[in-house]
Motif scaffolding. Structure first.
Motif, PDB file in Angstrom:
ATOM      1  N   GLU A 153     -92.860  13.307 -33.424  1.00  0.00           N
ATOM      2  CA  GLU A 153     -91.453  13.046 -33.061  1.00  0.00           C
ATOM      3  C   GLU A 153     -90.754  12.194 -34.104  1.00  0.00           C
ATOM      4  N   GLY A 154     -91.529  11.350 -34.808  1.00  0.00           N
ATOM      5  CA  GLY A 154     -90.944  10.369 -35.736  1.00  0.00           C
ATOM      6  C   GLY A 154     -90.842   9.024 -35.022  1.00  0.00           C
ATOM      7  N   ALA A 155     -91.631   8.042 -35.490  1.00  0.00           N
ATOM      8  CA  ALA A 155     -91.698   6.764 -34.765  1.00  0.00           C
ATOM      9  C   ALA A 155     -90.318   6.120 -34.626  1.00  0.00           C
ATOM     10  N   ASP A 156     -89.428   6.354 -35.602  1.00  0.00           N
ATOM     11  CA  ASP A 156     -88.109   5.708 -35.511  1.00  0.00           C
ATOM     12  C   ASP A 156     -87.203   6.331 -34.452  1.00  0.00           C
ATOM     13  N   THR A 157     -87.715   7.376 -33.756  1.00  0.00           N
ATOM     14  CA  THR A 157     -86.923   7.972 -32.668  1.00  0.00           C
ATOM     15  C   THR A 157     -87.540   7.693 -31.299  1.00  0.00           C
ATOM     16  N   VAL A 158     -88.763   7.114 -31.271  1.00  0.00           N
ATOM     17  CA  VAL A 158     -89.469   6.975 -29.988  1.00  0.00           C
ATOM     18  C   VAL A 158     -89.256   5.575 -29.404  1.00  0.00           C
ATOM     19  N   ALA A 159     -88.756   5.525 -28.169  1.00  0.00           N
ATOM     20  CA  ALA A 159     -88.482   4.235 -27.520  1.00  0.00           C
ATOM     21  C   ALA A 159     -89.694   3.734 -26.735  1.00  0.00           C
ATOM     22  N   ALA A 160     -90.321   4.623 -25.961  1.00  0.00           N
ATOM     23  CA  ALA A 160     -91.349   4.127 -25.045  1.00  0.00           C
ATOM     24  C   ALA A 160     -92.346   5.206 -24.654  1.00  0.00           C
TER      25      ALA A 160
END
Ligand SMILES: Cc1ncc(COP(=O)(O)O)c(C=O)c1O
Length: 447
Positions: free
Chosen positions: A197-204
């Protein structure tokens, strides 16, 4: 004669419109008594709710006393004694650092609020791109639309698909059905999903520390959550532990995540938090999450009329104090050992594929072929037939379906009040066997 308690004879829009309901007149300990005097052994505390048992006057008296003083004030203008004291009690119980509690009324509300809080945290810390959620399949977090989006129960989701938001799903740790060492059991599946997903897009990432109905009380391997914690820290993803079902002492520790020596960023509680005396849930979190909001916008962007209300918090306070005073969480651990020792004997019965769980939380999974772990075809309605046969035998258990492959799979849950006695556990086992015999006979299953 009272009317048949079914649709359309009465004015109630029942939870099922195709059958009759016994009317429960009162509850005592682990027992429910209907209007005709018939007794039912409440082997699942309703829906994992009646943890203290029915009819605890310390709780009912405390609620009545608070309502006489003041039943309601709004949390935007005032605070009140029960909310202050309940939050202080939870500080002594929750994993270290989870010192702040936001009270609501249902598990679904707590999950919605927890996920919204995670999103707000990232916006207020200057990372507004982090909005995606990762959850597990099978898994369940509630029936409101965000909580349902984060759930993997196709039979609940299908109808409302157009209204749900996308949530990335990874396979749940489900030892009975996962290959040993699989990415689902090591949490590698989580890291793979974050990278994809891309870590900079994942909140939780949201997960039930010990499986509830969805995986029938499945307990992940010992290192699973240490791995989850490390992966979440490495990629700046918040870990939300949904303890609505497995928390509040149900697994023999106050929080199920304690068994794994890990602290989540946000935790939800519900169901047994008030022992079912009123609908109460909570989102608990730490200064790490709240300080940026306190210094930023100043408030969590969420509002519900009954949050922080004195009446619901008085019930929670009395329930938590009653649990502490009577050592009920320790009792849950002890009686959990007794329950699992006795339930293990069911493994030899026809159609019983697995028995598992922790504390007073147990799942019994049914299969048509034990060595191949083949589920019964869904159209046979094995779990539903079993639950009806159990009710006939005066035993209340909780069913789940669809866990084996998204459509098929039958299991029932046993999660009695923490005050259950050894004799009552024997009674659960005996009535379970009666219900199983009847189910096999009704469905013409070969033994
Ligand atoms: C793990 C979990 N989270 C959330 C919920 C939703 O709670 P409620 O039904 O009180 O909204 C449930 C309900 O079963 C649950 O098991």
């Amino acid at each position: 004669m009272s009317p048949a308690r079914r649709y359309p004879e009465t004015g109630v829009f029942y939870r099922a419109l195709d059958r009759e309901f016994p009317l429960i007149a009162r509850g005592e300990g682990c027992w429910l008594v209907d209007e005709k005097g018939r007794r039912y052994l409440d082997a699942c505390g309703g829906a994992y709710v009646a943890n203290l048992g029915h009819g605890v006057s310390a709780v009912t008296d405390a609620i009545a006393a608070q309502i006489r003083k003041v039943a309601y004030v709004n949390g935007t203008a005032f605070t009140n004694e029960p909310v202050e004291e309940l939050a202080a009690e939870l500080r002594t119980l929750n994993p270290k650092g989870l010192d702040y509690a936001y009270f609501l009324s249902s598990g679904s509300e707590a999950v919605e609020a927890a996920l919204k809080l995670a999103r707000q945290y990232w916006v207020e810390t200057g990372k507004p791109g982090k909005h995606k959620l990762i959850a597990r399949t099978p898994g369940y977090h509630g029936n409101t639309l965000l909580a349902l989006s984060a759930s993997a129960r196709e039979h609940y989701k299908k109808l409302y698909g157009p209204w749900l938001v996308p949530v990335t799903m990874i396979p749940a740790p489900y030892p009975y059905r996962c290959a040993p060492g699989s990415p689902a059991l090591t949490a590698q599946a989580l890291e793979d999903a974050i990278k994809k997903e891309g870590a900079d897009t994942v909140a939780a990432f949201i997960a039930e520390p010990v499986g509830g109905s969805s995986t029938g009380g499945s307990v992940p391997p010992k290192d699973y959550y240490k791995n989850v914690r490390a992966i979440c820290d490495k990629h700046d993803v918040l870990f939300v532990a949904d303890e609505v079902l497995c928390g509040s002492g149900r697994t023999g520790r106050w929080a199920a995540i304690e068994h794994f020596g890990v602290t989540p960023d946000i935790m939800t509680l519900g169901k047994g938090l008030s022992g079912g005396y009123v609908p109460l849930s909570a989102v608990v979190t730490s200064r790490k999450i709240l300080d940026p909001i306190a210094k930023g916008s100043g408030a969590f962007k969420h509002a519900q009329t009954f949050s922080h209300s004195p009446a619901i918090c008085a019930a929670g306070l009395a329930a938590v104090r009653h649990m502490k005073k009577h050592g009920l969480v320790d009792r849950c651990a002890q009686m959990g050992n007794v329950l699992h020792r006795k339930l293990k004997t069911l493994r030899d019965l026809p159609a019983v594929g697995d028995v598992r769980g922790l504390g007073l939380l147990a799942g019994i999974e049914f299969v048509s072929d034990k060595s191949a772990k083949t589920p019964f075809p869904r159209k046979q309605r094995f779990a539903e037939t079993f639950v009806a046969a159990a009710l006939d035998a005066g035993l209340v258990v909780w069913p789940n379906v669809g866990h084996a492959d998204g459509e098929n799979g039958d299991l029932v849950m046993v999660a009695p009040p923490f005050v259950i006695s050894e004799a009552e556990i024997d009674e659960i086992v005996s009535r379970f066997k009666t219900a199983l015999d009847k189910t096999l006979e009704t469905l013409h299953v070969h033994r």
